[in-house]
Design a protein around this motif. Structure first.
Motif, PDB file in Angstrom:
ATOM      1  N   VAL A  43      44.793  88.544  39.124  1.00  0.00           N
ATOM      2  CA  VAL A  43      44.247  87.981  40.084  1.00  0.00           C
ATOM      3  C   VAL A  43      43.597  86.487  39.859  1.00  0.00           C
ATOM      4  N   LEU A  44      43.319  86.236  38.766  1.00  0.00           N
ATOM      5  CA  LEU A  44      42.786  85.038  38.268  1.00  0.00           C
ATOM      6  C   LEU A  44      43.814  83.852  38.613  1.00  0.00           C
ATOM      7  N   LEU A  45      45.000  84.150  38.435  1.00  0.00           N
ATOM      8  CA  LEU A  45      45.852  83.115  38.566  1.00  0.00           C
ATOM      9  C   LEU A  45      46.514  83.083  40.115  1.00  0.00           C
ATOM     10  N   TRP A  46      46.595  84.092  40.901  1.00  0.00           N
ATOM     11  CA  TRP A  46      46.567  84.196  42.419  1.00  0.00           C
ATOM     12  C   TRP A  46      45.510  83.482  43.177  1.00  0.00           C
ATOM     13  N   ALA A  47      44.296  83.679  42.419  1.00  0.00           N
ATOM     14  CA  ALA A  47      43.096  82.927  43.380  1.00  0.00           C
ATOM     15  C   ALA A  47      43.264  81.601  43.127  1.00  0.00           C
ATOM     16  N   LYS A  48      43.368  81.227  41.791  1.00  0.00           N
ATOM     17  CA  LYS A  48      43.286  79.643  41.416  1.00  0.00           C
ATOM     18  C   LYS A  48      44.802  79.030  42.235  1.00  0.00           C
ATOM     19  N   GLY A  49      45.617  79.623  42.229  1.00  0.00           N
ATOM     20  CA  GLY A  49      46.748  79.086  43.165  1.00  0.00           C
ATOM     21  C   GLY A  49      46.494  78.911  44.574  1.00  0.00           C
ATOM     22  N   LEU A  50      45.755  79.894  45.057  1.00  0.00           N
ATOM     23  CA  LEU A  50      45.446  79.544  46.469  1.00  0.00           C
ATOM     24  C   LEU A  50      44.461  78.603  46.643  1.00  0.00           C
ATOM     25  N   ALA A  51      43.322  78.676  45.846  1.00  0.00           N
ATOM     26  CA  ALA A  51      42.233  77.785  46.136  1.00  0.00           C
ATOM     27  C   ALA A  51      42.778  76.390  45.711  1.00  0.00           C
ATOM     28  N   VAL A  52      43.704  76.011  44.685  1.00  0.00           N
ATOM     29  CA  VAL A  52      44.335  74.722  44.480  1.00  0.00           C
ATOM     30  C   VAL A  52      45.142  74.330  45.704  1.00  0.00           C
ATOM     31  N   GLY A  53      46.000  75.409  46.231  1.00  0.00           N
ATOM     32  CA  GLY A  53      47.009  74.859  47.006  1.00  0.00           C
ATOM     33  C   GLY A  53      46.313  74.642  48.513  1.00  0.00           C
ATOM     34  N   LYS A  63      43.144  74.004  48.875  1.00  0.00           N
ATOM     35  CA  LYS A  63      42.147  72.829  48.787  1.00  0.00           C
ATOM     36  C   LYS A  63      40.502  73.377  49.428  1.00  0.00           C
ATOM     37  N   PHE A  64      40.471  74.736  48.662  1.00  0.00           N
ATOM     38  CA  PHE A  64      39.183  75.285  49.125  1.00  0.00           C
ATOM     39  C   PHE A  64      37.970  74.475  47.887  1.00  0.00           C
ATOM     40  N   ASN A  65      36.816  74.320  48.133  1.00  0.00           N
ATOM     41  CA  ASN A  65      35.983  73.563  47.129  1.00  0.00           C
ATOM     42  C   ASN A  65      35.431  74.848  46.519  1.00  0.00           C
ATOM     43  N   VAL A  66      36.122  75.496  45.411  1.00  0.00           N
ATOM     44  CA  VAL A  66      35.386  76.433  44.727  1.00  0.00           C
ATOM     45  C   VAL A  66      35.801  76.260  43.150  1.00  0.00           C
ATOM     46  N   SER A  67      35.009  76.919  42.191  1.00  0.00           N
ATOM     47  CA  SER A  67      35.599  76.872  40.807  1.00  0.00           C
ATOM     48  C   SER A  67      35.723  78.547  40.557  1.00  0.00           C
ATOM     49  N   ILE A  68      36.823  78.715  39.917  1.00  0.00           N
ATOM     50  CA  ILE A  68      37.291  80.023  39.612  1.00  0.00           C
ATOM     51  C   ILE A  68      37.438  80.465  38.133  1.00  0.00           C
ATOM     52  N   LYS A  69      36.861  81.405  37.582  1.00  0.00           N
ATOM     53  CA  LYS A  69      37.325  81.603  36.180  1.00  0.00           C
ATOM     54  C   LYS A  69      37.109  82.809  35.813  1.00  0.00           C
ATOM     55  N   GLU A  70      37.349  83.539  34.652  1.00  0.00           N
ATOM     56  CA  GLU A  70      36.977  84.743  34.082  1.00  0.00           C
ATOM     57  C   GLU A  70      35.692  84.809  33.371  1.00  0.00           C
ATOM     58  N   PRO A  71      34.555  85.109  33.707  1.00  0.00           N
ATOM     59  CA  PRO A  71      33.259  84.976  33.165  1.00  0.00           C
ATOM     60  C   PRO A  71      33.221  85.994  32.028  1.00  0.00           C
ATOM     61  N   ASP A  72      32.316  85.896  31.182  1.00  0.00           N
ATOM     62  CA  ASP A  72      31.941  86.645  29.908  1.00  0.00           C
ATOM     63  C   ASP A  72      31.204  87.958  30.411  1.00  0.00           C
ATOM     64  N   VAL A  73      31.770  88.692  31.164  1.00  0.00           N
ATOM     65  CA  VAL A  73      31.233  90.005  31.718  1.00  0.00           C
ATOM     66  C   VAL A  73      32.030  91.089  31.806  1.00  0.00           C
ATOM     67  N   TRP A  74      31.613  92.257  31.185  1.00  0.00           N
ATOM     68  CA  TRP A  74      32.278  93.227  30.687  1.00  0.00           C
ATOM     69  C   TRP A  74      31.624  94.827  31.250  1.00  0.00           C
TER      70      TRP A  74
END
Ligand code: THG
Length: 379
Positions: free
Chosen positions: A135-145, A147-158
């Motif tokens: 999903v990280l890559l799917w979400a990044k692709g959607l946001a970039v393509g 042009k949503f103003n968001v930052s997307i990452k995998e946080p240090d959460v477990w």
């Protein structure tokens, strides 16, 4: 002569790509017997006891599960609410801070991309707690393509799950009585070693329980040890998502029951796809078409009365009594409570009716095995 180097090539080869969680060293210490791989990370599959013993223990006591493989995809920024809503057909209009929502993510054809739990921290901050797809890559692709103003990452959460009927007693003793007041699919906050941590009443079982979303990899062993020590008087045991409990409950597994080739309407998520959509989302046109056409297959339960079946590592075909292929089983196990084998899988119309007789092709069985379609959850 060259010195012999011990480079064992059998079994699963470990490397950085098979990610450890903050709890992997603890599960090793507490006797893990094997792993599966989910989201490129290690998920314990068994400890010293049988899955049946673990099942009965889960229903009566408390277990600690390393579910760090439930990776988080963090969406932050001014467009976060708009973006997350664009990713799912489920309306988030009424979602409040502190809520968890189980949501379908679909692609442009209406196929399931993932079935995560969404956590809302604020209008500009969300976590998707994902099942097994990138999903990280799917979400990044959607946001970039788009042009949503968001930052997307995998946080240090477990996530660490504390599951079973005594989970609330253990956790209220450790963190305070307010734990008892956390409602199903809501989250709150706890203090641990000077850090603030998220705790939700949720988990991949139907035996009550909580999930601590540990922020800070390095705190993992200490959190595990604290809960272990305080849990001893509640008969705590190390565990993992239990196949018997999961199938009885009808909890679906991405990659098994749910794939890109299934729509939310086929996998029990139609309740999150109200056709009077007021919002726009990926796959809306396709989903509307599927709704108009109507589905012709659905995830159902199957019961079959033979000695305990082998693990379902490849789909088992399902046939009607006149030998027409009408579905497949993708997860199966012997239930010691129902005293029969139970399975989950897609079944075609009209065989999907509760009580229909099916024939199942099970490897090693000499002939087709008779089974019966059942509603979910299994009773
Ligand atoms: N917990 C968290 N993240 C997860 C899972 C989890 N990510 C991966 C995977 N599991 C996602 N799949 C599910 C499937 C079912 C449920 C949660 C996650 C679940 N469903 C309830 C039910 O079906 O009754 C409630 C759904 C609802 O809101 O109606 O609990 O386990 N953190």
């Amino acid at each position: 002569m060259a010195k012999e180097v011990n480079l064992k090539q059998d079994g699963l080869n470990f490397s950085r790509r098979l990610r450890r969680t903050p709890f992997t060293s603890s599960v090793e210490k507490y006797g893990v017997k094997g792993f599966s791989v989910v989201n490129h990370a290690l998920l314990p599959k068994a400890f010293s006891r049988s899955i049946e013993e673990d099942y009965w223990h889960l229903r009566s006591a408390v277990q600690i599960w390393d579910v760090g493989v439930q990776r988080q995809v963090e969406i932050m920024g001014p467009d976060a609410s708009k973006f997350v809503q664009y990713m799912t057909p489920r309306s988030l209009e009424k979602m409040k801070v502190g809520n968890c929502y189980y949501i379908p993510l679909i692609d442009e054809n209406g196929g399931m991309v993932n079935d995560p739990v969404l956590l809302k921290h604020s209008e500009t901050h969300y976590w998707l707690s994902i099942a097994d797809s990138d999903v990280l890559l799917w979400a990044k692709g959607l946001a970039v393509g788009l042009k949503f103003n968001v930052s997307i990452k995998e946080p240090d959460v477990w996530p660490l799950a504390i599951q079973g009927p005594l989970a609330k007693d253990l956790l209220s003793e450790v963190f305070g009585d307010f734990i008892n007041d956390i409602k199903f699919f809501k989250f709150s906050k706890i203090q641990f070693e000077g850090s603030t941590q998220i705790i939700a009443r949720s988990g991949y079982s139907k035996q009550d329980g909580f999930e601590i979303y540990l922020q800070g990899f390095d705190l993992g062993e200490r959190l595990w040890e604290l809960l272990w020590k305080k849990g001893e008087k509640y008969n705590i045991a190390p565990g993992c998502p239990n196949l018997i409990d999961r199938i009885e409950a009808g909890l679906l597994s991405y990659g098994n029951e749910i794939t890109l080739d299934t729509s939310p309407l086929e996998v029990g998520m139609e309740k999150f796809c109200n056709p009077d959509f007021l919002h726009d989302f990926v796959g809306k046109t396709a989903l509307r078409k599927l709704q108009e056409k109507g589905v012709t297959r659905k995830i159902k339960g199957i019961i079959f009365d033979i000695p305990p079946c082998p693990p379902c590592t490849q789909p088992w075909s399902i046939y009607s009594e006149n030998k027409i292929k009408m579905g497949q089983i993708t997860s199966a196990v012997f239930s010691p409570r129902i005293k029969k084998n139970i399975g989950l899988g897609l079944v075609d119309e009209p065989l999907w009716k509760n009580g229909s007789t099916v024939l199942i092709e099970i490897p090693m069985a000499k002939s087709l095995v008779k089974g019966m379609v059942s509603n979910l959850p299994f009773q």
